[in-house]
Enzyme design. Structure first.
Site, PDB file in Angstrom:
ATOM      1  N   GLU A 139       5.697 -12.546 -14.736  1.00 29.26           N
ATOM      2  CA  GLU A 139       5.133 -11.472 -13.896  1.00 29.26           C
ATOM      3  C   GLU A 139       4.602 -10.300 -14.720  1.00 29.26           C
ATOM      4  OE1 GLU A 139       7.766  -9.419 -11.184  1.00 29.26           O
ATOM      5  OE2 GLU A 139       9.483  -9.852 -12.425  1.00 29.26           O
TER       6      GLU A 139
ATOM      7  N   TRP B 276      -3.138  -2.223  -1.742  1.00 29.92           N
ATOM      8  CA  TRP B 276      -2.830  -3.549  -2.308  1.00 29.92           C
ATOM      9  C   TRP B 276      -3.481  -4.527  -1.345  1.00 29.92           C
ATOM     10  CZ3 TRP B 276       0.578  -7.746  -0.953  1.00 29.92           C
ATOM     11  CH2 TRP B 276       0.792  -8.649  -2.005  1.00 29.92           C
TER      12      TRP B 276
ATOM     13  N   ASN C  88      -0.596   1.135   5.998  1.00 38.70           N
ATOM     14  CA  ASN C  88       0.197   0.177   5.226  1.00 38.70           C
ATOM     15  C   ASN C  88       0.712  -0.849   6.216  1.00 38.70           C
ATOM     16  OD1 ASN C  88       1.696  -1.186   3.294  1.00 38.70           O
ATOM     17  ND2 ASN C  88       3.492   0.128   3.560  1.00 38.70           N
ATOM     18  N   GLY C  89       0.367  -2.130   5.993  1.00 38.74           N
ATOM     19  CA  GLY C  89       0.837  -3.189   6.893  1.00 38.74           C
ATOM     20  C   GLY C  89      -0.308  -4.162   7.191  1.00 38.74           C
TER      21      GLY C  89
ATOM     22  N   LYS D 202      10.483 -12.964 -15.154  1.00 38.27           N
ATOM     23  CA  LYS D 202      10.196 -11.742 -15.924  1.00 38.27           C
ATOM     24  C   LYS D 202       9.019 -11.977 -16.867  1.00 38.27           C
ATOM     25  CE  LYS D 202      12.037  -8.869 -14.114  1.00 38.27           C
ATOM     26  NZ  LYS D 202      12.210  -9.624 -12.979  1.00 38.27           N
TER      27      LYS D 202
ATOM     28  N   CYS E 117       0.837  -1.214   0.000  1.00 38.62           N
ATOM     29  CA  CYS E 117       0.000   0.000   0.000  1.00 38.62           C
ATOM     30  C   CYS E 117       0.866   1.257   0.000  1.00 38.62           C
ATOM     31  CB  CYS E 117      -0.881   0.025   1.251  1.00 38.62           C
ATOM     32  SG  CYS E 117      -1.964  -1.384   1.350  1.00 38.62           S
TER      33      CYS E 117
ATOM     34  N   ARG F 265       4.107   0.990  -6.651  1.00 38.85           N
ATOM     35  CA  ARG F 265       4.124  -0.008  -5.569  1.00 38.85           C
ATOM     36  C   ARG F 265       3.098  -1.104  -5.817  1.00 38.85           C
ATOM     37  NH1 ARG F 265       6.232   2.493  -0.654  1.00 38.85           N
ATOM     38  NH2 ARG F 265       4.727   1.461   0.683  1.00 38.85           N
TER      39      ARG F 265
ATOM     40  N   LYS G 249       5.664  -3.548  -5.609  1.00 38.17           N
ATOM     41  CA  LYS G 249       7.097  -3.342  -5.830  1.00 38.17           C
ATOM     42  C   LYS G 249       7.909  -3.889  -4.672  1.00 38.17           C
ATOM     43  CE  LYS G 249      10.823  -1.970  -7.813  1.00 38.17           C
ATOM     44  NZ  LYS G 249      11.305  -2.811  -8.927  1.00 38.17           N
TER      45      LYS G 249
ATOM     46  N   GLU H 220      15.319 -16.290 -13.511  1.00 34.65           N
ATOM     47  CA  GLU H 220      14.970 -14.870 -13.586  1.00 34.65           C
ATOM     48  C   GLU H 220      14.257 -14.560 -14.905  1.00 34.65           C
ATOM     49  OE1 GLU H 220      14.657 -12.636 -11.560  1.00 34.65           O
ATOM     50  OE2 GLU H 220      14.574 -10.789 -12.718  1.00 34.65           O
TER      51      GLU H 220
ATOM     52  N   HIS I 218      14.392 -35.895 -15.963  1.00 34.45           N
ATOM     53  CA  HIS I 218      13.926 -36.668 -14.793  1.00 34.45           C
ATOM     54  C   HIS I 218      12.453 -36.420 -14.517  1.00 34.45           C
ATOM     55  CE1 HIS I 218      17.988 -37.979 -13.834  1.00 34.45           C
ATOM     56  NE2 HIS I 218      18.373 -36.770 -14.196  1.00 34.45           N
TER      57      HIS I 218
END
Ligand code: AGP
Length: 607
Positions: A487, A74, A100-101, A484, A2, A27, A602, A480, A503
């Site tokens: 996401e 968020w 925020n939290g 990318k 947030c 964010r 973020k 990575e 395997h």
């Protein structure tokens, strides 16, 4: 994560709140809102979706006020809709709160408040704070805040306005970051510096358990007992230009293109007379000679850097290394002691799981070192030592330049440790440093593969199952590259150790499968050619990333991306470039919101 913004001054707060919310968009959020004073009352407007929607709503209501708070949410507790959007008012409209939290004991608090007659409108934990403030109010908003804080468990940064104390914003920080600034136009509070830099470079950083009263002319800080705390502002030299796209369609593209420059900045920051120099980290030769194990701990892309670091530090310094996902590390009771070094890698320096891992390490007596991009962030402040990346503020949620700068620091650190342990001679170190100094030029050349990445993205956009495979230090890069793509383009893909594919997972390979094979690590190149043949024989469309002098050897690949030859240890920095561009262009073709992908934040400051 947030975002909080607050303004009080002699001008209309609404434009400042909207600009601040715009700076915090990166964010990640799914709803937003503001509260201001109007005719002696608090007026709150909020909505699900983007700030543009809120702005249109505000225009219709023609709101004007000299004090207000704003929020981008968020969702953690409760669906992303306008009812759960912040700010949240208390029952009688006495208080309005942005948060925020996570309030971990919100359920028990809510149960008691309902018994005391409070009626809740939302499913959020935040509304509990607003009702508690009202219940605890007896004429002073600051006293009510102090009492309310003592009842809360969890992480929170709060911005609060009180109907009876117009012109003031009340704030508190516990684990979730909060900053404030005094500017000509008035005073501001926000979740991070990006929202304040357009107004002031002199920033006050809250510590945990600090309260503040933000007024037009002054900002006063207090401890939980109400004692005033004297604070000095830090001058931040980040230019606000990082908030401009500067001709790029998305911040992510701008930040991909900034990589040669910021990697050069980061590497040069730790060179002195041709040697690697980490002056302010208390990791000297004696400390390192006593170090029996190193843990590299991080989340997401930073974890992929940690994995690269494991390979490199073990290869160069011969110290046993483990790379851990922070959310696993903190619950698996790792054997830590005074001979252990725990390295936390974090762009934001605020990731909750990484911060918790740091605190666990310190509690167990381990030495701690962090690799962080945001100055004065919590992880930077709480580590025994910190090495800063010089990527500058990274706005796109999907990290690129910060990831690459973290890799550069790992290259430096591996050689530094090796040198401290007399495993790397001065001559060898100078040669290593000289090769590292030309890395930015190699990355510039790698950026020239953009047309190939764009062409390949047209194929990927139609694919159903996509694999990234690699061996040794190419394997974390494959991870990575896969992240990318996932996401920002929302395409499912998977990264696999190339030797592991047969395997089990090779059963998924069929005609139309896309396999992106990272082949730059010379020591395993021939094995990679075998893996290419294995998947090709089962109908895969194979893309091979190879060094320029190997491209003839990558026979059988359907699509070859040739990359500049470089010191093999640094090949992750080169190979990731076309994969970043591939993710970017695939997302672009699909019309995704590249800088603010759905569901993502973020920095994940909640667990
Ligand atoms: C990567 O593109 C994501 N933004 C995410 O995986 C990120 O790397 C992770 O959340 C860790 O964040 P940090 O580096 O700020 O701790």
């Amino acid at each position: 994560m947030c975002g909080i913004i607050g303004y009080t001054g002699n001008e209309n707060a609404v434009p400042y709140l909207l600009k601040g919310l715009g700076s915090l968009e990166y964010r990640g959020y799914d709803s937003c809102g503001i509260s201001v004073f109007q005719k002696g009352k608090i007026k709150t407007l909020k909505c699900s979706g983007r700030i543009q929607t809120l702005s249109e709503k505000l225009c219709k209501n023609n709101l004007s006020s000299e004090t207000g708070i704003g929020h981008t949410r968020w969702a953690t507790h409760g669906k992303p809709n306008s009812r759960n959007a912040h700010p949240h008012e208390s029952q009688s409209g006495l208080f309005s709160v942005v948060h925020n939290g996570i309030i971990e004991n919100h359920a028990s608090l809510k149960e008691k408040l309902v018994k005391d007659g409070f009626v809740f409108k939302s499913e959020t934990d935040t509304e509990v704070i607003a009702q508690l403030l009202e219940q605890n109010y007896s004429g002073s908003a600051l006293s009510s805040l102090s009492k309310t804080v003592s009842q809360l468990e969890g992480s929170f940064s709060l911005g609060i306005i009180c109907r009876e104390e117009e012109g003031k914003i009340f704030c508190v920080r516990k684990q979730s970051p909060l900053v404030a600034a005094k500017a000509e136009s008035g005073s501001f509070v926000a979740s991070d510096i990006t929202a304040l830099l357009p107004f002031s470079k002199d920033i006050f950083f809250f510590n945990d358990d600090e309260l503040a009263v933000i007024e037009k002319e002054k900002i006063s800080f207090f401890d939980l007992s109400g004692n005033e705390i004297k604070k000095t502002a830090e001058t931040i030299d980040f230019s606000a230009s990082h908030q401009e796209k500067e001709g790029h369609e998305f911040f992510m593209h701008k930040e991909i293109m900034q990589q040669p420059h910021v990697i050069k900045e980061t590497i040069n920051a730790y060179f002195k007379n041709g040697r690697i120099s980490f002056e302010n980290i208390n990791l000297n030769k004696n400390e390192l000679q006593k170090t029996s194990r190193i843990y590299l701990v991080a989340c997401g892309s930073a974890y992929h850097v940690a994995l690269s670091g494991k390979y490199l530090i073990e290869e160069m310094a011969k110290i046993p290394c483990e790379a851990d996902i922070a959310s696993e590390f903190r619950y698996r009771n790792p054997p830590l002691n005074t001979n252990t070094l725990v390295i936390i890698i974090s762009q934001s320096g605020e990731t909750a799981d990484s911060l918790a891992a740091l605190r666990l390490a310190k509690n167990q007596g381990a030495k701690t070192l962090s690799v962080v991009n945001v100055p004065l962030s919590t992880i930077a402040q709480e580590s025994d030592s910190v090495i800063f990346t010089h990527a500058g503020p990274e706005i796109a949620v999907a990290t690129t330049k910060a990831y690459s700068c973290q890799l550069a620091v790992i290259y430096l650190l591996a050689a530094y440790i090796s040198s401290c342990l007399f495993l790397l001679s001065e001559e060898e170190e100078k040669d290593y440093v000289s090769k590292l100094s030309s890395l930015d030029e190699k990355i510039k050349q790698a950026l020239e593969t953009e047309p190939l990445a764009k062409k390949l993205s047209e194929i990927l956009g139609k694919s159903k199952n996509i694999f990234f495979i690699g061996r040794n230090t190419d394997y974390p890069v494959a991870m990575e590259g896969s992240l990318k793509l996932k996401e920002i383009s929302y395409l499912q893909s998977e990264a696999y150790g190339a030797g592991e594919l047969k395997h089990g997972t090779i059963s998924l390979i069929e005609k139309g499968s896309v396999v992106i094979a990272l082949c730059c690590r010379k020591s395993v190149f021939k094995k990679m050619l075998s893996n290419i043949r294995e998947v090709k024989a089962r109908g895969a469309f194979v893309v091979a990333l190879v060094s320029e002098n190997q491209k003839e050897l990558a026979e059988g690949a359907d699509f070859i991306i040739s990359l500049p030859e470089t010191e093999n240890r640094f090949s992750p920095s080169i190979e990731i470039i076309p994969l970043q561009l591939l993710g970017y262009h695939t997302a672009k073709i699909k019309g995704c919101d590249i800088d603010k992908p759905r569901n993502l934040a973020k920095s994940v400051t909640v667990e």
